[in-house]
Scaffold this motif. Sequence first.
Motif, PDB file in Angstrom:
ATOM      1  N   GLY A 203      49.111 -44.092  92.754  1.00  0.00           N
ATOM      2  CA  GLY A 203      49.751 -44.559  91.530  1.00  0.00           C
ATOM      3  C   GLY A 203      48.720 -44.939  90.484  1.00  0.00           C
ATOM      4  O   GLY A 203      47.597 -44.421  90.480  1.00  0.00           O
ATOM      5  N   ARG A 263      48.159 -36.427  85.172  1.00  0.00           N
ATOM      6  CA  ARG A 263      49.375 -36.037  85.879  1.00  0.00           C
ATOM      7  C   ARG A 263      49.021 -34.944  86.874  1.00  0.00           C
ATOM      8  O   ARG A 263      48.560 -33.856  86.482  1.00  0.00           O
ATOM      9  CB  ARG A 263      50.427 -35.554  84.896  1.00  0.00           C
ATOM     10  CG  ARG A 263      51.803 -35.249  85.506  1.00  0.00           C
ATOM     11  CD  ARG A 263      52.822 -35.061  84.389  1.00  0.00           C
ATOM     12  NE  ARG A 263      54.159 -34.828  84.897  1.00  0.00           N
ATOM     13  CZ  ARG A 263      54.727 -33.628  84.992  1.00  0.00           C
ATOM     14  NH1 ARG A 263      54.045 -32.551  84.614  1.00  0.00           N
ATOM     15  NH2 ARG A 263      55.954 -33.487  85.445  1.00  0.00           N
ATOM     16  N   THR A 270      56.298 -35.607  97.546  1.00  0.00           N
ATOM     17  CA  THR A 270      55.570 -36.500  96.636  1.00  0.00           C
ATOM     18  C   THR A 270      55.640 -35.989  95.212  1.00  0.00           C
ATOM     19  O   THR A 270      55.856 -36.758  94.267  1.00  0.00           O
ATOM     20  CB  THR A 270      54.098 -36.637  97.087  1.00  0.00           C
ATOM     21  OG1 THR A 270      54.063 -37.047  98.449  1.00  0.00           O
ATOM     22  CG2 THR A 270      53.365 -37.645  96.226  1.00  0.00           C
ATOM     23  N   ARG A 273      52.602 -37.074  90.151  1.00  0.00           N
ATOM     24  CA  ARG A 273      52.326 -38.505  90.012  1.00  0.00           C
ATOM     25  C   ARG A 273      51.325 -38.726  88.883  1.00  0.00           C
ATOM     26  O   ARG A 273      50.418 -37.896  88.673  1.00  0.00           O
ATOM     27  CB  ARG A 273      51.753 -39.083  91.310  1.00  0.00           C
ATOM     28  CG  ARG A 273      52.729 -39.093  92.469  1.00  0.00           C
ATOM     29  CD  ARG A 273      53.872 -40.060  92.248  1.00  0.00           C
ATOM     30  NE  ARG A 273      54.774 -40.101  93.385  1.00  0.00           N
ATOM     31  CZ  ARG A 273      54.652 -40.939  94.400  1.00  0.00           C
ATOM     32  NH1 ARG A 273      53.654 -41.814  94.423  1.00  0.00           N
ATOM     33  NH2 ARG A 273      55.512 -40.913  95.394  1.00  0.00           N
TER      34      ARG A 273
END
Length: 639
Positions: A203, A263, A270, A273
């Motif tokens: 993150g 990005r 997933t 992110r």
Amino acid sequence: MARTPRSNSPRSNPSRSADPAHPDEAALRRFIRSQGPDYLRQPNVTSIGIGHKVTAGRDTGRLCVQFTVGRKLEPQSLEAERLESLPGSITIDGVEVPTDVLERRYSPAWRLVTPERMAKDVRKQRLDPVRPGCSIAHERGTAGTLGAIVYDLQDGSALGLSNWHVLHGPEGRIGDRIVQPGPFDNNRTERNGAGRLLRSHLGAAGDCAVVRLEERGIAPEIIGLDVAPRQVGQAELGDTVVKSGRTTGVTHGRVARIEVMVRLDYGGATGFRNIGGFEIGPDPRHPAADGEISMGGDSGSAWMASDARGRSTDVMLGLHFAGESDGQGSDHAIACQAHAALEKLEVSLDRPSAEAVRQASGLGFDPRFLEDEIALPKPGPTLAHDVLVLEDGETAVHHTHFSLSMSRARKLALWVAWNIDGRSLKGYGRKGLDFSNDPKVDDDHQTGDRLYANNRLDRGHLARRADLVWGPDAEAQAANRESFYFTNITPQHQGFNQSGAGGLWGQLEDAIMEETRIDRLRVSVVAGPLFEDEDPSYRGVQIPRAFWKIVACRDADRKNRLVARGFLLTQEDLLHRLEGLGLDEFRLYRVPVQEIGRRTGLDFGALRLADERDGGRRTRREAVGAGITEIRARADIPG
């Protein structure tokens, strides 16, 4: 965490200029963090960050908001593909900030070169001890790089730091097996276990994970750099850096953009992110072979600050996790900010002290609960021989919100220290809670239930149960249970523990908190029995006839100064009639902290100096009884 120095690369920093036309770097950082995700939603935008404006191929040194895109398109092509054009400038805090648009595509740095291009060097071999710079991966993965040896803030154990996509991946789980070298370099995974995946994060703080290294020795020096990361720094534009990766070995770079948000597509469930970090470009003074400062398999490498000669310092700036995916033009890499990754993973480059581990685990007395350092009591020379040493070599036992130390001879606590957060006290009762032996102390070294059967002795808490029951529910409930360990209990006559003088002993903290304007309603307390040779013996245990207590807080009426107050309560006459019905009188006294130290053989350090009664200025030549006053009613308790 390790300290966070500024890196030492020589440069001028336009963001520090007094010229109001220059944007403020802090304002740019806030803009990227708040508005960056919106720009990354545009399909063609691959990253956004802070860099220097490039004009005609020349670095102007002027700060700008720098975008990267998958393809640079003319306005008509943007319209045809229904893509939004990026602004030529952005107004931030009243200053017009130029923008740049560069063509770069990134991917997580897990794509590996073909075997024929690799030399079978030490990085790809099974190592014992393992060293940063070597191949490592999830047992069902490929291969990445072990970046650094770090230490768990919760228990002090040694861990290995790398990327989420190296150690965890879309199909992984906490607790999964990690191998060294990675399966791509040696497919005999059954013999290459190095540990288990402990924690991971994917993150804004980065792409990072740690493995608990249980099956090998460790050496913290990075292969090829021969330096162990010891400090953490924050990358700034122009910093020179060096890394040692599993595939490209030692390569050099220069920080090209900071506060980058990129990005990336991690595949599987997933998906895409947004990951935070900074960008590294080539260092022309130390060019990489083939112009590649990173390649697949370098994921997890530590980017270290380098000096003017390109030698690595011990300052870690980042954790490599992505590179350009098309291999065109000059190579660029993306790294997590080291300080953000370490904080998120709850690890440090330095092995934490026993005290730091205790605090991180949420156990025990917090010496900085009142900001000023209040160390645990230290035994003087006359008492040191009586302090119980535990199997781990420590003398303090830590439980939720309280700590204690045991007397070898008495098998009772010498002292108990605890913290009270008056704003988060919980109302849990004692129903269903039983007294029990402390699992952290051998049964032979604590006084258990046999002493209290069929007599008028109470199991008296030293640290009051109600004082300890605060914080989050699970924490408060744990403190409630642990307060009933026999290490926190002393034998007290019913007349002492339950009646007489209106229960002043138990009301001390309540009275002080009500009568004093206490900063944030936070109080620290140390208490214990007063052991004397004349204490009567009962069922093989010498019963203390007196107890002491020191209450400390920050007094808002005294400019938030740390103040401490000492008290002594004696049951000297009560215990002559343990089996009788009569109750003799006991007395509560206010006494200087230094006097308690003299009677107990304990050094209370900052508490003695914070005692408003004597301010730590008393001398041994002064009368012992000086400064001692009797408290007969609650109104006599000082506020």
